[in-house]
Design a protein around this motif. Structure first.
Motif, PDB file in Angstrom:
ATOM      1  N   HIS A 123       0.823  -1.216   0.000  1.00 15.41           N
ATOM      2  CA  HIS A 123       0.000   0.000   0.000  1.00 15.41           C
ATOM      3  C   HIS A 123       0.860   1.270   0.000  1.00 15.41           C
ATOM      4  CE1 HIS A 123      -4.111   1.796   1.357  1.00 15.41           C
ATOM      5  NE2 HIS A 123      -3.489   2.573   0.492  1.00 15.41           N
ATOM      6  N   GLN A 126       2.286   1.672  -3.279  1.00 11.09           N
ATOM      7  CA  GLN A 126       1.312   2.220  -4.239  1.00 11.09           C
ATOM      8  C   GLN A 126       1.287   3.745  -4.170  1.00 11.09           C
ATOM      9  OE1 GLN A 126      -2.427   3.176  -3.114  1.00 11.09           O
ATOM     10  NE2 GLN A 126      -2.204   4.352  -4.987  1.00 11.09           N
ATOM     11  N   HIS A 127       1.319   4.300  -2.947  1.00 12.89           N
ATOM     12  CA  HIS A 127       1.324   5.769  -2.843  1.00 12.89           C
ATOM     13  C   HIS A 127       2.547   6.341  -3.550  1.00 12.89           C
ATOM     14  CE1 HIS A 127      -1.725   6.654   0.594  1.00 12.89           C
ATOM     15  NE2 HIS A 127      -2.052   5.528  -0.028  1.00 12.89           N
ATOM     16  N   CYS A 177      -6.107   8.808   2.963  1.00 11.69           N
ATOM     17  CA  CYS A 177      -6.120   7.339   2.913  1.00 11.69           C
ATOM     18  C   CYS A 177      -6.373   6.779   4.301  1.00 11.69           C
ATOM     19  CB  CYS A 177      -4.765   6.855   2.387  1.00 11.69           C
ATOM     20  SG  CYS A 177      -4.585   5.068   2.421  1.00 11.69           S
ATOM     21  N   HIS A 202       0.230   1.940   6.844  1.00  8.65           N
ATOM     22  CA  HIS A 202       1.443   2.298   6.094  1.00  8.65           C
ATOM     23  C   HIS A 202       2.706   2.122   6.917  1.00  8.65           C
ATOM     24  CE1 HIS A 202      -0.456   3.861   2.447  1.00  8.65           C
ATOM     25  NE2 HIS A 202      -1.471   4.106   3.257  1.00  8.65           N
TER      26      HIS A 202
HETATM   27 ZN    ZN Z   1      -3.889   4.619   0.260  1.00  7.27          ZN
END
Ligand code: ZN
Length: 407
Positions: free
Chosen positions: A108, A111-112, A206, A210
């Protein structure tokens, strides 16, 4: 509404909570707690798994899946059995499967980083994110992405990882978020937005879990791109998945290279060389079959029965295929006035009926009759027809029957 502990501390792996209810939902048991560190599937990220246990009697239950009740905002912990130990009001201890969580955090956060890289470099916005069991994907709002752009974005993303930039959780109102330059502000009306801030690189609303700093992502490997309705889908893997994917690729390539007795980097050239050779061999084989068919046609016509103005060739070939008997039928009917009724055995017993154009039979109609009696399929025109036979024996019987029908 369950208090979400991962919101402020995504590294919390054990917690105590009070059990609120145990319900049956679609044949499964769902446990709700007043607080939870379990992440339910949402925002592209998949759910955590782990355990719920009772400090009172030590019973331990596997949490298979975690979902969100959209109406109440509760986190639902799906477990296998109706728990005897867990009574509403009792205290339970939750434990997250951190290996799985770490993997999800790597994907995740990665992805950012990669979404921000595409946006900064090429102004490609990310329309959606999907986390799969093997690979993850983002859909970029653009009509095309070149291999060069993939490489450049991948390089920038891995530089951001190597710089080990802090990743922080912030809270802000939508208005504040706008002035802060948040990449994508969700449409849903919420009092406070949760923002993930990758220092001096990306700021995005979001709710996911993370890493603490980009170094924990490990690495980003971009893979396949594919056109989809909303743009271009880019597949990627991060962290440990990037390593295991690269290992899998390497082992596959090594296996392929061993088959060609070559270095892995030479595999494409070797395949292309083999393709050329295979094509040349096919051509040569076709030429030889043509020659064989030519000889065979002459031989068969010589010994064929004369029926009025034309010759009748009836022949079964155990070892030949449909392609060959079609070729042979053409040669026989070209060489003189002739009718050829041919059949072959093998994996797919087949029949071919042909006549020299101008003769008075109707091969298509004859074939229709034959396949109807055999219960198979086939057809053609007046001069050339083909069909299937259920087995060798019935193919031969059908040949003999068809020969009776020829004028
Ligand atoms: Zn996110």
């Amino acid at each position: 509404m369950t208090e979400r502990l991962y919101y402020t501390d995504p590294f919390l792996n054990e917690f105590d909570a009070r059990l609120l209810s145990v319900t049956r939902i679609a044949g499964r048991t769902a446990v709700t707690l007043d607080r939870s560190a379990f992440y339910p599937t949402s925002g592209g990220q998949v759910f955590d798994t782990g355990w719920l246990s009772s400090p009172a009697n030590g019973e331990r239950l596997r949490v298979r899946e975690v979902t969100e009740d959209e109406r109440s905002g509760d986190v639902l912990h799906i477990i296998d059995v109706e728990p005897s130990c867990l009574q509403p009001g009792s205290v339970v201890r939750g434990a997250i499967d951190m290996e799985r969580r770490r993997d999800h955090m790597q994907q995740h956060s990665g992805q950012h980083v990669i979404s921000a890289a595409f946006e900064k470099l090429y102004d490609f916005a990310t329309a959606s994110f999907h986390m799969g069991d093997e690979g993850c994907t983002i859909d970029l709002a653009t009509s095309s992405v070149t291999p060069q752009q993939i490489q450049t974005a991948e390089r920038l993303a891995n530089e951001i990882i190597a710089e080990d930039r802090p990743v922080e959780i912030r809270f802000a109102t939508a208005d504040e978020a706008r002035t802060m330059g948040v990449r994508k502000i969700p449409a849903a009306e919420r009092e406070k937005l949760r923002l993930i801030d990758i220092r001096d690189f990306d700021l995005n609303a979001c709710g996911g879990t993370h890493v603490r700093s980009t170094g924990q992502i490990g690495a980003i490997l971009l893979r396949k791109t594919e056109k989809v309705k909303q743009g271009v889908r880019v597949e990627f893997v991060c962290g440990q998945r990037a390593v295991s994917t690269a290992r899998h690729d390497f082992e596959t390539l090594t296996e392929a290279a061993a088959l060609f007795s070559t270095h892995i980097w030479e595999v494409p050239q070797q395949i292309s060389k083999w393709q050329d050779e295979a094509k040349a061999a096919q051509k040569a084989q076709h030429r030889l079959l043509e020659e064989v068919a030519e000889f065979e046609a002459r031989h068969l016509l010589q010994s064929a029965e004369q029926r009025g103005a034309h010759k009748l060739v009836v022949q079964y070939f155990a070892e030949r295929d449909l392609g060959f008997i079609k070729m042979l039928a053409q040669k026989i009917t070209k060489a003189g006035q002739a009718v050829a009724l041919l059949a072959c055995g093998g994996a797919q017993p087949s029949l071919v009926f042909a006549q020299t154009p101008g003769l008075s039979n109707d091969m298509g109609a004859l074939m229709k009759q034959v396949v109807q009696s055999l219960g198979t399929r086939g057809g053609g025109n007046r001069d050339m027809a083909q069909g299937g036979a259920p087995d060798v024996e019935r193919a031969r019987q059908a040949l003999a029957a068809a020969a009776q029908a020829i004028r």
